[in-house]
Design a protein around this motif. Structure first.
Motif, PDB file in Angstrom:
ATOM      1  N   ALA A  35      -1.193  30.481 -28.808  1.00  0.00           N
ATOM      2  CA  ALA A  35      -0.807  29.282 -28.055  1.00  0.00           C
ATOM      3  C   ALA A  35      -0.812  29.580 -26.555  1.00  0.00           C
ATOM      4  N   THR A  36      -0.365  30.774 -26.185  1.00  0.00           N
ATOM      5  CA  THR A  36      -0.379  31.187 -24.779  1.00  0.00           C
ATOM      6  C   THR A  36      -1.812  31.297 -24.267  1.00  0.00           C
ATOM      7  N   LEU A  37      -2.692  31.876 -25.073  1.00  0.00           N
ATOM      8  CA  LEU A  37      -4.093  31.999 -24.676  1.00  0.00           C
ATOM      9  C   LEU A  37      -4.746  30.627 -24.513  1.00  0.00           C
ATOM     10  N   PHE A  38      -4.487  29.715 -25.459  1.00  0.00           N
ATOM     11  CA  PHE A  38      -5.070  28.377 -25.364  1.00  0.00           C
ATOM     12  C   PHE A  38      -4.529  27.625 -24.146  1.00  0.00           C
ATOM     13  N   THR A  39      -3.238  27.748 -23.906  1.00  0.00           N
ATOM     14  CA  THR A  39      -2.649  27.091 -22.733  1.00  0.00           C
ATOM     15  C   THR A  39      -3.283  27.617 -21.449  1.00  0.00           C
ATOM     16  N   SER A  40      -3.446  28.934 -21.367  1.00  0.00           N
ATOM     17  CA  SER A  40      -4.087  29.535 -20.193  1.00  0.00           C
ATOM     18  C   SER A  40      -5.527  29.055 -20.067  1.00  0.00           C
ATOM     19  N   TYR A  41      -6.205  28.942 -21.202  1.00  0.00           N
ATOM     20  CA  TYR A  41      -7.600  28.476 -21.170  1.00  0.00           C
ATOM     21  C   TYR A  41      -7.676  27.060 -20.590  1.00  0.00           C
ATOM     22  N   PHE A  42      -6.789  26.177 -21.047  1.00  0.00           N
ATOM     23  CA  PHE A  42      -6.813  24.793 -20.564  1.00  0.00           C
ATOM     24  C   PHE A  42      -6.495  24.710 -19.062  1.00  0.00           C
ATOM     25  N   VAL A  43      -5.685  25.645 -18.574  1.00  0.00           N
ATOM     26  CA  VAL A  43      -5.361  25.680 -17.147  1.00  0.00           C
ATOM     27  C   VAL A  43      -6.567  26.143 -16.326  1.00  0.00           C
ATOM     28  N   TYR A  44      -7.312  27.130 -16.857  1.00  0.00           N
ATOM     29  CA  TYR A  44      -8.366  27.768 -16.070  1.00  0.00           C
ATOM     30  C   TYR A  44      -9.792  27.334 -16.418  1.00  0.00           C
ATOM     31  N   GLU A  45      -9.964  26.450 -17.398  1.00  0.00           N
ATOM     32  CA  GLU A  45     -11.323  26.144 -17.862  1.00  0.00           C
ATOM     33  C   GLU A  45     -12.216  25.523 -16.787  1.00  0.00           C
ATOM     34  N   HIS A  46     -11.643  24.887 -15.764  1.00  0.00           N
ATOM     35  CA  HIS A  46     -12.466  24.272 -14.714  1.00  0.00           C
ATOM     36  C   HIS A  46     -12.558  25.138 -13.454  1.00  0.00           C
ATOM     37  N   ARG A  47     -11.935  26.297 -13.504  1.00  0.00           N
ATOM     38  CA  ARG A  47     -11.953  27.181 -12.333  1.00  0.00           C
ATOM     39  C   ARG A  47     -13.101  28.175 -12.498  1.00  0.00           C
ATOM     40  N   ILE A  48     -14.296  27.698 -12.187  1.00  0.00           N
ATOM     41  CA  ILE A  48     -15.493  28.489 -12.450  1.00  0.00           C
ATOM     42  C   ILE A  48     -15.983  29.259 -11.230  1.00  0.00           C
ATOM     43  N   GLY A  49     -15.468  28.940 -10.054  1.00  0.00           N
ATOM     44  CA  GLY A  49     -15.938  29.622  -8.852  1.00  0.00           C
ATOM     45  C   GLY A  49     -17.443  29.493  -8.736  1.00  0.00           C
ATOM     46  N   SER A  50     -18.120  30.609  -8.577  1.00  0.00           N
ATOM     47  CA  SER A  50     -19.588  30.600  -8.509  1.00  0.00           C
ATOM     48  C   SER A  50     -20.214  30.925  -9.858  1.00  0.00           C
ATOM     49  N   GLY A  54     -19.048  26.280 -19.150  1.00  0.00           N
ATOM     50  CA  GLY A  54     -19.183  26.511 -20.583  1.00  0.00           C
ATOM     51  C   GLY A  54     -20.457  25.895 -21.131  1.00  0.00           C
ATOM     52  N   SER A  55     -20.774  24.693 -20.677  1.00  0.00           N
ATOM     53  CA  SER A  55     -21.967  23.997 -21.169  1.00  0.00           C
ATOM     54  C   SER A  55     -23.255  24.745 -20.833  1.00  0.00           C
ATOM     55  N   GLU A  56     -23.194  25.632 -19.843  1.00  0.00           N
ATOM     56  CA  GLU A  56     -24.381  26.392 -19.431  1.00  0.00           C
ATOM     57  C   GLU A  56     -24.564  27.675 -20.243  1.00  0.00           C
ATOM     58  N   ILE A 118     -22.652  38.199 -21.063  1.00  0.00           N
ATOM     59  CA  ILE A 118     -22.821  39.226 -20.021  1.00  0.00           C
ATOM     60  C   ILE A 118     -24.192  39.082 -19.356  1.00  0.00           C
ATOM     61  N   HIS A 119     -25.222  38.855 -20.179  1.00  0.00           N
ATOM     62  CA  HIS A 119     -26.577  38.661 -19.652  1.00  0.00           C
ATOM     63  C   HIS A 119     -26.643  37.458 -18.714  1.00  0.00           C
ATOM     64  N   GLU A 120     -25.833  36.426 -19.033  1.00  0.00           N
ATOM     65  CA  GLU A 120     -25.814  35.212 -18.210  1.00  0.00           C
ATOM     66  C   GLU A 120     -24.894  35.350 -16.991  1.00  0.00           C
ATOM     67  N   GLY A 121     -24.281  36.528 -16.845  1.00  0.00           N
ATOM     68  CA  GLY A 121     -23.407  36.764 -15.694  1.00  0.00           C
ATOM     69  C   GLY A 121     -21.987  36.281 -15.891  1.00  0.00           C
ATOM     70  N   ALA A 122     -21.603  36.011 -17.145  1.00  0.00           N
ATOM     71  CA  ALA A 122     -20.234  35.559 -17.443  1.00  0.00           C
ATOM     72  C   ALA A 122     -19.410  36.753 -17.918  1.00  0.00           C
ATOM     73  N   THR A 123     -18.737  37.408 -16.993  1.00  0.00           N
ATOM     74  CA  THR A 123     -17.930  38.582 -17.311  1.00  0.00           C
ATOM     75  C   THR A 123     -16.458  38.307 -16.983  1.00  0.00           C
ATOM     76  N   LEU A 124     -15.617  39.299 -17.210  1.00  0.00           N
ATOM     77  CA  LEU A 124     -14.192  39.156 -16.888  1.00  0.00           C
ATOM     78  C   LEU A 124     -13.980  38.953 -15.390  1.00  0.00           C
ATOM     79  N   GLN A 125     -14.900  39.460 -14.579  1.00  0.00           N
ATOM     80  CA  GLN A 125     -14.748  39.374 -13.124  1.00  0.00           C
ATOM     81  C   GLN A 125     -15.408  38.139 -12.510  1.00  0.00           C
ATOM     82  N   THR A 126     -16.195  37.404 -13.279  1.00  0.00           N
ATOM     83  CA  THR A 126     -16.977  36.300 -12.719  1.00  0.00           C
ATOM     84  C   THR A 126     -16.112  35.160 -12.209  1.00  0.00           C
ATOM     85  N   SER A 127     -15.196  34.681 -13.041  1.00  0.00           N
ATOM     86  CA  SER A 127     -14.332  33.561 -12.661  1.00  0.00           C
ATOM     87  C   SER A 127     -13.113  33.537 -13.559  1.00  0.00           C
ATOM     88  N   ALA A 128     -12.146  32.696 -13.200  1.00  0.00           N
ATOM     89  CA  ALA A 128     -10.958  32.540 -14.048  1.00  0.00           C
ATOM     90  C   ALA A 128     -11.361  31.998 -15.409  1.00  0.00           C
TER      91      ALA A 128
END
Length: 198
Positions: A35-50, A54-56, A118-128
């Protein structure tokens, strides 16, 4: 102690009943974790930075295959518990082995999915967004991995000692754990993947 004729084998001793109750308490803590992980996901899902949306990066076909593998494994483990209650050792072992094979298939697709991210550049450091996505999926994947080793140990115990009350208790508790992972995945499929693809 209740008669084993009216009580399933996994509940046949007082200790077994306490073990199952204790595991329900443990699942309560696991629910809070996810539940904590899902709540955090909903908070950060639009914080993509550069980073990507998800759709990409989400690919529907592998996700559908993962879902079918996990849903089927949950059904098969139920058949295994039913066979255990009928004292059919051979069928119990077959159903448990098939469950683990399906779980291994799920894990293989999930690892491939992580490599794709990872190949698409989506790593732990990429964005929230990518960080919480990988944390949520990784936590579920780690639980599945643990479940594979746990299930294997139960298979070996049943093979060696038969369907004892202790083995039945462990098998039933394992089935609760596996069903729980299936329920969590349904939330991941619905609220992360499907929502993210819209």
């Amino acid at each position: 102690m209740k008669s084993s004729e009216t009580q399933p084998l996994e509940y046949s001793t007082k200790q077994n009943e306490l073990n199952i109750f204790g595991f329900w308490m443990f699942l309560g803590a696991e629910i809070m974790l996810f539940a904590t992980l899902f709540t955090s996901y909903f908070v950060y899902e639009h914080r993509i930075g550069s980073g990507p949306l998800g759709s990409e990066i989400f690919k529907i076909i592998p996700v559908i295959i993962e879902t079918l593998l996990l849903l089927t494994s949950s059904f098969v483990i139920g058949l295994g518990i039913n066979a255990m209650r009928m004292n059919n050792k051979k069928a119990t072992l077959i159903f448990f082995i098939v469950t683990l094979i399906l779980g291994l298939g799920f894990l293989g697709f999930e690892i491939d999915e992580f490599l794709h991210y990872i190949h698409e550049g989506a790593t732990l450091q990429t964005s929230a967004f990518t960080a919480i996505l990988l944390m949520t999926l990784g936590t579920h994947g780690a639980h599945v991995t643990f479940g594979l080793f746990w299930g294997l140990s139960i298979i070996l115990q049943i093979k060696k000692r038969g369907l004892t009350p202790e083995a039945a208790n462990k098998s039933f508790i394992f089935s609760l754990y596996w069903h729980f992972l299936d329920v969590v995945w349904i939330f991941i499929f619905s609220f992360i993947y499907l929502k993210g693809m819209m």
